[in-house]
Design an enzyme around this catalytic site. Structure first.
Site, PDB file in Angstrom:
ATOM      1  N   ASP A 147     -29.399  27.123  -7.096  1.00 19.16           N
ATOM      2  CA  ASP A 147     -28.620  28.014  -6.218  1.00 19.16           C
ATOM      3  C   ASP A 147     -28.524  27.475  -4.800  1.00 19.16           C
ATOM      4  O   ASP A 147     -28.511  28.233  -3.838  1.00 19.16           O
ATOM      5  CB  ASP A 147     -29.213  29.421  -6.222  1.00 19.16           C
ATOM      6  CG  ASP A 147     -30.644  29.467  -5.669  1.00 19.16           C
ATOM      7  OD1 ASP A 147     -31.218  28.385  -5.389  1.00 19.16           O
ATOM      8  OD2 ASP A 147     -31.185  30.580  -5.512  1.00 19.16           O
ATOM      9  N   THR A 175     -41.011  29.834 -12.567  1.00 17.80           N
ATOM     10  CA  THR A 175     -40.637  28.476 -12.190  1.00 17.80           C
ATOM     11  C   THR A 175     -41.646  27.439 -12.676  1.00 17.80           C
ATOM     12  O   THR A 175     -41.259  26.323 -13.045  1.00 17.80           O
ATOM     13  CB  THR A 175     -40.488  28.372 -10.670  1.00 17.80           C
ATOM     14  OG1 THR A 175     -41.706  28.824 -10.039  1.00 17.80           O
ATOM     15  CG2 THR A 175     -39.319  29.218 -10.173  1.00 17.80           C
ATOM     16  N   ASN A 201     -40.356  28.706   2.027  1.00 15.55           N
ATOM     17  CA  ASN A 201     -40.158  27.692   0.997  1.00 15.55           C
ATOM     18  C   ASN A 201     -38.695  27.684   0.573  1.00 15.55           C
ATOM     19  O   ASN A 201     -38.112  28.730   0.280  1.00 15.55           O
ATOM     20  CB  ASN A 201     -41.066  28.016  -0.193  1.00 15.55           C
ATOM     21  CG  ASN A 201     -40.835  27.114  -1.381  1.00 15.55           C
ATOM     22  OD1 ASN A 201     -40.371  25.993  -1.227  1.00 15.55           O
ATOM     23  ND2 ASN A 201     -41.166  27.602  -2.562  1.00 15.55           N
ATOM     24  N   SER A 246      26.147  26.358 -12.924  1.00 17.54           N
ATOM     25  CA  SER A 246      25.310  27.543 -12.729  1.00 17.54           C
ATOM     26  C   SER A 246      25.344  28.474 -13.938  1.00 17.54           C
ATOM     27  O   SER A 246      26.332  28.541 -14.673  1.00 17.54           O
ATOM     28  CB  SER A 246      25.781  28.299 -11.484  1.00 17.54           C
ATOM     29  OG  SER A 246      25.662  27.500 -10.336  1.00 17.54           O
ATOM     30  N   ARG A 265       4.065  24.915 -13.063  1.00 13.34           N
ATOM     31  CA  ARG A 265       2.969  25.125 -14.004  1.00 13.34           C
ATOM     32  C   ARG A 265       2.477  23.767 -14.522  1.00 13.34           C
ATOM     33  O   ARG A 265       3.082  22.740 -14.247  1.00 13.34           O
ATOM     34  CB  ARG A 265       3.457  26.028 -15.133  1.00 13.34           C
ATOM     35  CG  ARG A 265       3.718  27.465 -14.665  1.00 13.34           C
ATOM     36  CD  ARG A 265       4.581  28.236 -15.657  1.00 13.34           C
ATOM     37  NE  ARG A 265       4.006  28.256 -16.990  1.00 13.34           N
ATOM     38  CZ  ARG A 265       4.659  28.661 -18.072  1.00 13.34           C
ATOM     39  NH1 ARG A 265       5.926  29.062 -17.974  1.00 13.34           N
ATOM     40  NH2 ARG A 265       4.070  28.664 -19.252  1.00 13.34           N
ATOM     41  N   ARG A 322     -29.717  40.009  -7.926  1.00  9.83           N
ATOM     42  CA  ARG A 322     -29.222  40.510  -6.641  1.00  9.83           C
ATOM     43  C   ARG A 322     -27.719  40.280  -6.466  1.00  9.83           C
ATOM     44  O   ARG A 322     -27.112  40.867  -5.573  1.00  9.83           O
ATOM     45  CB  ARG A 322     -29.988  39.854  -5.483  1.00  9.83           C
ATOM     46  CG  ARG A 322     -31.332  40.527  -5.206  1.00  9.83           C
ATOM     47  CD  ARG A 322     -32.002  39.938  -3.996  1.00  9.83           C
ATOM     48  NE  ARG A 322     -32.624  38.645  -4.285  1.00  9.83           N
ATOM     49  CZ  ARG A 322     -33.183  37.867  -3.361  1.00  9.83           C
ATOM     50  NH1 ARG A 322     -33.175  38.243  -2.096  1.00  9.83           N
ATOM     51  NH2 ARG A 322     -33.736  36.722  -3.703  1.00  9.83           N
ATOM     52  N   LEU A 370     -33.503  23.558 -11.999  1.00 10.32           N
ATOM     53  CA  LEU A 370     -33.915  24.860 -12.548  1.00 10.32           C
ATOM     54  C   LEU A 370     -32.707  25.790 -12.555  1.00 10.32           C
ATOM     55  O   LEU A 370     -32.232  26.222 -11.503  1.00 10.32           O
ATOM     56  CB  LEU A 370     -35.050  25.442 -11.725  1.00 10.32           C
ATOM     57  CG  LEU A 370     -36.275  24.530 -11.522  1.00 10.32           C
ATOM     58  CD1 LEU A 370     -37.390  25.278 -10.799  1.00 10.32           C
ATOM     59  CD2 LEU A 370     -36.768  23.970 -12.857  1.00 10.32           C
ATOM     60  N   LYS A 377       7.669  23.750 -16.224  1.00  9.68           N
ATOM     61  CA  LYS A 377       6.521  23.687 -17.129  1.00  9.68           C
ATOM     62  C   LYS A 377       6.712  22.506 -18.067  1.00  9.68           C
ATOM     63  O   LYS A 377       7.686  22.452 -18.804  1.00  9.68           O
ATOM     64  CB  LYS A 377       6.386  24.998 -17.906  1.00  9.68           C
ATOM     65  CG  LYS A 377       5.048  25.161 -18.658  1.00  9.68           C
ATOM     66  CD  LYS A 377       5.071  24.586 -20.056  1.00  9.68           C
ATOM     67  CE  LYS A 377       5.946  25.377 -21.002  1.00  9.68           C
ATOM     68  NZ  LYS A 377       5.834  24.838 -22.409  1.00  9.68           N
TER      69      LYS A 377
END
Length: 480
Positions: free
Chosen positions: A110, A85, A177, A413, A341, A20, A13, A359
């Site tokens: 839930d 329900t 319940n 560098s 990444r 809430r 369900l 990346k």
């Protein structure tokens, strides 16, 4: 000889909004330990019961819920009109054709901390009892908001009453319940079809179907579960946080039991789907997300985040690194403060040092990029060394291009490699060079301005800047 039981159907369900939570998103899409809570429930049911069908009833933000459940559910049913329900279960059973002759397990979406063994135990109890329906219950010191389990004088199941419809006496009951049921579909479905919305909310409750089953002389059982935290739904942000902590705690205990060292389990979060090899050490503040795999004898130091990645045996991820969707070989050294990444593949013994970003980079065995570099859309051959401040310039404002370095290349560098460009095996790039054309194997590429030294320039500059002597007078200053 025992007869093998058919696998049940599962009805999930997942249509309610969950007000809430005070959120723009449906409650079930909020993450618990890294995955939407509704997905946690579906995965638990699949692992526990191996159902013939797993049907989800969706409503609010249905497309998002379907996406979260992709690959877990066999069918979806839309409850466009939220009528409770009982109505959701009726729609789900009607869609699961052929299930009216079997057992169906009904779950709210839930319940992210639900354990597979709890579902298996409930199914066994239900089948042994011969009941038309079995409901799971638990005890709460503060049961406000939950439906109450009302028992008869002999302790048997009598009915379920929703909190909003309960009398003052019924609200004093502490057995509640959990929203988890096993039922024989052929006995439940006719009752569901006769339901009427005779309550304050004008909805069809599955709890009313339970009451009608009892009134019709059908057997209904209530199985009490001792761990209330496991079987009660998430309704608030505080409960959401507790559910995540519980899943992380379980994972930490399982890892330590298997030979992994967690220096501070309460501050180390490992996704339930992740795997970690023996004798690996995880420091406090480490977050391992998704289906990541860490080999044996690894070290992951404080503040690191690893997402959907593989880390080979004996590798070390130093402090405050982010590793996303990357494959790291054995005995590598990453960080500190490195950012990988998505799309990287590193061979063995690779060093990616402090403030290096990768990346879609392929780094061969023994490659070193020790400081302050960006390597994107690049392939770098084994044994190459990339100096500090090197950048692969992979984007021209419209498209991305690749940089390819052969084996044993040395990049000085502060160099820029303007893609698309290829550097051959063993070539050298002089410090400060901007490479805009291919470099042959074994060649030295130097692309900086020629240096010119002007001798005596510093002294002459100092003399020009010095003020005139005060004794020279006004006229002298004018002549100067």
């Amino acid at each position: 000889m025992a007869v093998a039981r058919a696998r049940p159907d599962v009805l999930l369900l997942a249509a309610g909004q969950g007000t809430r939570m005070r959120s723009k998103r449906i409650k079930l899409m909020h993450a618990v330990a890294g995955a939407p809570m509704v997905r946690r429930v579906a995965d638990c049911a699949a692992a526990a019961l191996r159902p013939k069908r797993l049907v989800a009833v969706v409503g609010f933000q249905a497309d998002d819920v379907r996406a979260a459940l992709e690959g877990a559910c066999t069918e979806f049913v839309l409850q466009a009109d939220q009528r409770g329900t009982g109505h959701a279960v009726l729609l789900g059973l009607a869609r699961a054709r052929g299930s009216a002759r079997g057992t169906v397990v009904i779950l709210n979406g839930d319940l992210p901390t639900l354990r597979p063994e709890t579902l298996r135990a409930l199914l066994r109890r239900h089948r042994r009892s011969g009941a038309a329906l079995t409901v799971l219950s638990t005890m709460l010191d503060a049961p406000d908001g939950y439906g109450r389990i009302v028992r008869d004088g002999r302790g048997g199941f009598a009915r379920i009453v929703e909190h909003r419809d309960a009398t003052r006496e019924e609200r004093g009951i502490h057995e509640v319940n959990c929203g988890i049921y096993c039922a024989e579909a052929s006995r439940l479905l006719p009752v569901l079809r006769r339901l009427r919305p005779n309550n304050a909310q004008g909805e069809l409750y599955i709890t009313d179907a339970v009451r009608r089953l009892v009134a019709a002389g059908e057997k209904v059982a209530a199985v009490r579960h001792d761990d209330a935290e496991e079987v009660l739904g998430v309704n608030t942000r505080a409960e959401l946080a507790r559910a995540s902590r519980e899943l992380w705690r379980r994972k930490a205990e399982a890892l330590m039991a298997s030979g992994v060292t967690l220096l501070d389990p309460e501050r180390t979060w490992v996704d339930p789907a992740a795997s970690v090899g023996r004798d690996t050490v995880l420091w406090p503040g480490v977050v391992i997300e998704g289906a990541s795999t860490l080999g044996e004898d690894c070290v992951v130091r404080p503040g690191c985040r690893v997402v959907d990645s593989r880390i080979g045996d004996g590798s070390e991820i130093k402090d405050h690194c982010v590793v996303q969707s990357s494959d790291i070989g054995s005995r590598c050294e990453i960080g500190p403060f490195a950012h990988l990444r998505p799309g990287n593949a590193l061979g063995s013994r690779v060093k990616v040092g402090n403030f290096v970003e990768l990346k879609k980079a392929l780094l061969g065995d023994g490659v070193k990029a020790s400081h302050l570099s960006y390597l994107g859309d690049a392939e770098i051959g084994a044994g190459s060394n990339v100096g500090a401040g090197t950048i692969t310039c992979n984007y021209d404002g419209r498209a991305k291009y690749r940089t390819t370095l052969g084996r044993g290349v040395f990049v000085g560098s502060d160099s820029q490699l303007v893609a698309p460009v290829t550097v051959g095996d063993g070539a050298y790039i002089g410090a400060g060079t901007t490479v805009t054309a291919d470099v042959p194997a074994g060649a030295l590429a130097v692309g900086r301005a020629r240096q010119r030294n002007i001798e005596g320039w510093v002294e002459r500059r100092a003399q020009r800047a010095a003020p005139a002597p005060a004794s020279a007078g006004r006229g002298a200053r004018r002549r100067a």
